[in-house]
Design an enzyme around this catalytic site. Sequence first.
Site, PDB file in Angstrom:
ATOM      1  N   TYR A 268      -6.079  -1.236  16.046  1.00 13.57           N
ATOM      2  CA  TYR A 268      -6.064   0.233  15.940  1.00 13.57           C
ATOM      3  C   TYR A 268      -7.248   0.856  16.677  1.00 13.57           C
ATOM      4  O   TYR A 268      -7.116   1.899  17.325  1.00 13.57           O
ATOM      5  CB  TYR A 268      -6.082   0.669  14.469  1.00 13.57           C
TER       6      TYR A 268
ATOM      7  N   ARG B  41       0.821  -1.210   0.000  1.00 13.41           N
ATOM      8  CA  ARG B  41       0.000   0.000   0.000  1.00 13.41           C
ATOM      9  C   ARG B  41       0.862   1.269   0.000  1.00 13.41           C
ATOM     10  O   ARG B  41       2.009   1.258   0.393  1.00 13.41           O
ATOM     11  CB  ARG B  41      -0.955  -0.013   1.179  1.00 13.41           C
TER      12      ARG B  41
ATOM     13  N   ARG C 267       4.702   6.451  -2.571  1.00 12.12           N
ATOM     14  CA  ARG C 267       5.118   7.592  -1.741  1.00 12.12           C
ATOM     15  C   ARG C 267       6.588   7.955  -1.879  1.00 12.12           C
ATOM     16  O   ARG C 267       7.012   9.002  -1.419  1.00 12.12           O
ATOM     17  CB  ARG C 267       4.765   7.366  -0.272  1.00 12.12           C
TER      18      ARG C 267
ATOM     19  N   ASP D  73      -6.126   2.461   1.893  1.00 14.26           N
ATOM     20  CA  ASP D  73      -5.599   2.377   3.250  1.00 14.26           C
ATOM     21  C   ASP D  73      -6.494   1.426   4.026  1.00 14.26           C
ATOM     22  O   ASP D  73      -7.707   1.372   3.771  1.00 14.26           O
ATOM     23  CB  ASP D  73      -5.613   3.765   3.911  1.00 14.26           C
TER      24      ASP D  73
ATOM     25  N   ARG E 195      -0.524  14.209  -4.257  1.00 14.30           N
ATOM     26  CA  ARG E 195      -1.180  14.125  -2.955  1.00 14.30           C
ATOM     27  C   ARG E 195      -1.208  15.490  -2.266  1.00 14.30           C
ATOM     28  O   ARG E 195      -2.195  15.845  -1.631  1.00 14.30           O
ATOM     29  CB  ARG E 195      -0.463  13.110  -2.050  1.00 14.30           C
TER      30      ARG E 195
END
Lengths: 322, 322
Positions: A126, A2, A6, A51, A15
Site C-alpha cells: 500500500y 476486519r 459493516r 484496520d 460509524r
Amino acid sequence: MRQAGRYLPEYRELRGSTGILESCRRPEQVLELTLQPLRRMPLDAAILFSDIMVPLAAIGLPVRIEAGRGPVLDDPIRDASGLARLRPLDPDTDEPHVSEAVRLLVKELEVPLIGFSGAPFTLASYLIEGGPSRTLSRTKALMYAEPAIFERLLGILSDIVVAHLRAQLDAGVHAVQLFDSWVGVLDRDDYRRFVFPHTARVFEGISGTDVPAIHFGVGSGHLWELMRDAGGDAFGVDHGVPLDDAWATIGHDRAIQGNLDPAVLLGPWETVERKARDVLSRAGGRAGHVFNLGHGVLPDTPVEHLQRLVDLVHAETGGAAS
Amino acid sequence: MRQAGRYLPEYRELRGSTGILESCRRPEQVLELTLQPLRRMPLDAAILFSDIMVPLAAIGLPVRIEAGRGPVLDDPIRDASGLARLRPLDPDTDEPHVSEAVRLLVKELEVPLIGFSGAPFTLASYLIEGGPSRTLSRTKALMYAEPAIFERLLGILSDIVVAHLRAQLDAGVHAVQLFDSWVGVLDRDDYRRFVFPHTARVFEGISGTDVPAIHFGVGSGHLWELMRDAGGDAFGVDHGVPLDDAWATIGHDRAIQGNLDPAVLLGPWETVERKARDVLSRAGGRAGHVFNLGHGVLPDTPVEHLQRLVDLVHAETGGAAS
C-alpha cells in the site's frame, strides 16, 4: 474478519460519516463496534475492530481509507527519502487507544478476542503503490530495481508490526492474526527471498507467549508451504481450494481456519447450507479446524444468513464459529 | 496479450483520445496497432488489437472502457429483463470491421495472427457487476440465487463468443485464445456446474478446424484440470506456479504458454534475464512450450527490455516468443 459489522445497520449508524481510522482512535467506539456482531449471534470469538493502516497512521503517515477503494497514501514511498518518513512505532505514546480498546474488550467479553496486523509485505504494497492495485507492479518494480530499499522498508515495517502485535498481546488478546493479504501475487522464489525473512522475524518477535498466531493470504495456495515455514500456529485459507486439500498441503500439525466463500452468503440459504456442510465434511471433525469465511463478510450480506450459519456450525460441531 | 502496444509511444500517438472500442471499429487502425510491436521486435506471432467487450458493443450494449478502470456497463444485467437486452451476434452485419481487420492483417503479416475472445463467464461477470470487481460477489450472488437466469446468460454469451471466434477463424486467424480471466474466483464445484458446460460448448463450436485454441485464466491453478477438460489445445498460465509444475498438472499432451510475470519487466535487465532463463529451463526444451508473459504487458514497461527478452528467447530456443 476486519470491519466485521459493516453489514449491520447499527454499525452504519454508529460509524456515521466518521472515518475508519478516526473510529479506531476511540476506544469506546471500538468496544461497541467489536461487540455488535456478538449481540446478533453467538460467535465463538470476537475480532478487534481495527484496520491494517492503524499503526502506519499512528507513526504520522498521512494514510486515509477511501470508501469503495481502500487505503490511500497520496505521496507513495518509493526511495530512500520515502523511507525517511517512517519511524519506529511506540504503541504507548503513538496508539494508546489500541491497548485501551483491547483492555475494555477483554473485561467485557465472554469469548476470546482476536487482534491482528497487516504483514510487512502487504503494508509495504500500500505504501509503494499509494493505493490498492491488482498487480502490485510498482511494488515488484521497486523490489527488483532497488532490493536494498525494499528490504529496508520491510525491515522497518516488521518492527512496527511486532510492536503493534505485542501491544495487543500485552493488553490481553487471546489470538493474533497476520494478514499478508496480497502476497499471493509473488512467485515462490520472490516470496522466499523478499518476504520470508521479514515474516519469520515478525512471528519470532511475538513468540514466547502461548497465544496462537494465525497466518493468512488471499490466493496464496502456491506459497502455503513457505508461509507455514515462515510461521503461524494456524492458517487461514480462502475458498479456492477445498479445505481438505489445503490442510493436507499445509500439514495437519497446524490448525486451519476457513473456508466458506463470503459471496455464498449473498445467495439463497440452501446454497449457504450446502457449501457450509461441504466445508465441515472436508474438515471431517478433526481437531484444529476453525470454521470461518475465506475472506471478510461482504457489505450486502443478509444478517439472517450469518445467524443461521453460526447455528448450523454449532449444531454440527458443538463450537468453533468465528 | 491484448492492447499489446500500449507501452509504445507510437501506440499512444495513434490512439490519441480515441476510445478503445472506437479504435477497434477502424480496420486500418487495428492493422497499424497490431503491427506496431512487430516493427519494434521480431515477435513470432501477432495478437489482433481488440478488446473482449467488442462483440458485446457490437450487439448494441452501451459498454465503454474507462481508462484506469476497465469495462463498464452503467445498467448491469441481473434479471430476466436484463437478458432481454441481449441478442445473437451476426458478425457480418454487427461487426464486419473484425473480419476486415483480420483479412488486412493476414495479407500483411509474415507471422501467425492470434485472435481472441473473452469467455462466457468472464464476459458475464462484467455485465453483472457493471464494472471490474475483485470478488465478483454480485456475479456469484446471481449464480446462486437465480441459476436459471445465470445459465441463460452464459448460454447467450456462449453463442456470441462462438460467432465472434468463428468470424475471426473464417477471416484467417492462425490461432485463437479464450480469456476466462476472472474464473479463478470460483471453486471447483461451481466451475464444474456453472461454467464448464458453456466453455465446453464454445470449444466445440469452434472445432473442426486445425487452428489451435488457447485457454487462459488468471489465478486459476485450482481449476486447471477442469479447464483442460473443458477444452483447449494449449494453456496459458500466469506466473504464480512454476511452469514445470503447471505443465505437469495440465498434462504434457497439451501445449503451454507462459509464464514470465509482466511486472518483472519493470525491474532491471538482470532480473528479467534470470527469471526468463528460469522459465526456459523449466520448459526444458520440450516441444509445446510457447514463451510468453503470464499476463498483459504493463503500460510502463521499457521497450528495450521486451526487445532484449525476445532476443534472449530466440537465442536460447531458436523461436517461439509471442
